[in-house]
Design a protein around this motif. Structure first.
Motif, short mmCIF file in Angstrom:
data_model
loop_
_atom_site.label_atom_id
_atom_site.label_comp_id
_atom_site.label_asym_id
_atom_site.label_seq_id
_atom_site.Cartn_x
_atom_site.Cartn_y
_atom_site.Cartn_z
N TYR A 43 -16.93 -9.05 -10.17
CA TYR A 43 -16.44 -8.42 -11.40
C TYR A 43 -15.08 -7.76 -11.16
O TYR A 43 -14.14 -7.94 -11.94
N GLY A 46 -12.46 -10.34 -10.87
CA GLY A 46 -12.13 -10.85 -12.20
C GLY A 46 -11.21 -9.92 -12.96
O GLY A 46 -10.31 -10.37 -13.69
N ILE A 47 -11.40 -8.63 -12.79
CA ILE A 47 -10.53 -7.64 -13.44
C ILE A 47 -9.10 -7.78 -12.91
O ILE A 47 -8.14 -7.81 -13.68
N ILE A 50 -8.13 -12.29 -13.06
CA ILE A 50 -8.21 -12.96 -14.35
C ILE A 50 -7.76 -12.05 -15.49
O ILE A 50 -7.31 -12.51 -16.52
N TRP A 52 -9.91 -9.56 -16.70
CA TRP A 52 -11.07 -9.14 -17.49
C TRP A 52 -10.91 -7.67 -17.86
O TRP A 52 -10.33 -6.88 -17.12
N SER A 53 -11.50 -7.31 -18.96
CA SER A 53 -11.48 -5.92 -19.39
C SER A 53 -12.46 -5.11 -18.56
O SER A 53 -13.55 -5.58 -18.23
N CYS A 54 -12.07 -3.88 -18.25
CA CYS A 54 -12.96 -2.96 -17.54
C CYS A 54 -13.45 -1.92 -18.54
O CYS A 54 -12.64 -1.22 -19.15
#
Length: 127
Positions: A43, A46-47, A50, A52-54
């Motif tokens: 995760y 990915g943050i 990519i 991704w939102s945290c």
């Protein structure tokens, strides 16, 4: 109340960051901790990679917006860590160091498991 929520999110962010970096070493003592850490590490990757939102960043930014403070444009790491723990020009180096720490933790966990041998199934309890 928004200030308390924001400060709580910030503290949780620091704990999350510490767990991402060092949590893999917990699997040396408790092998079952490997899988939860792997999920958290993926995760976090990915943050960073990519975008991704945290959810902790979202909560902290909500708090900042409601208390008149500066919103974190580029996320927690850029706001709180970069320029504090390492110079801004070493951001990529710090990412490689963190990846190396996680890889060492996983390699150590694998080595310890290998030395322990195969895990035997528990004996059935006869009554």
């Amino acid at each position: 109340m928004p200030l308390l929520i924001g400060h709580t999110a910030m503290v949780l962010h620091y704990l999350f960051f510490a767990y991402v970096v060092l949590g893999g070493f917990l699997s040396w003592k408790w092998p079952r901790m490997f899988w939860p850490h792997l999920m958290v590490a993926v995760y976090a990757l990915g943050i960073v990679v990519i975008g991704w939102s945290c959810f902790l960043t979202d909560i902290e930014n909500w708090s900042r917006a409601h208390t008149g403070r500066e919103v974190m444009e580029n996320g927690f790491i850029d706001f709180h860590i970069t320029g504090v723990l390492y110079p801004e020009e070493h951001l990529m180096t710090s990412r490689f160091v963190i990846a190396g720490i996680v890889a060492c933790a996983y390699a150590g966990a694998a080595w310890r498991r290998y030395r322990r041998g195969p895990v035997a199934a528990p004996e059935p309890v006869s009554g």
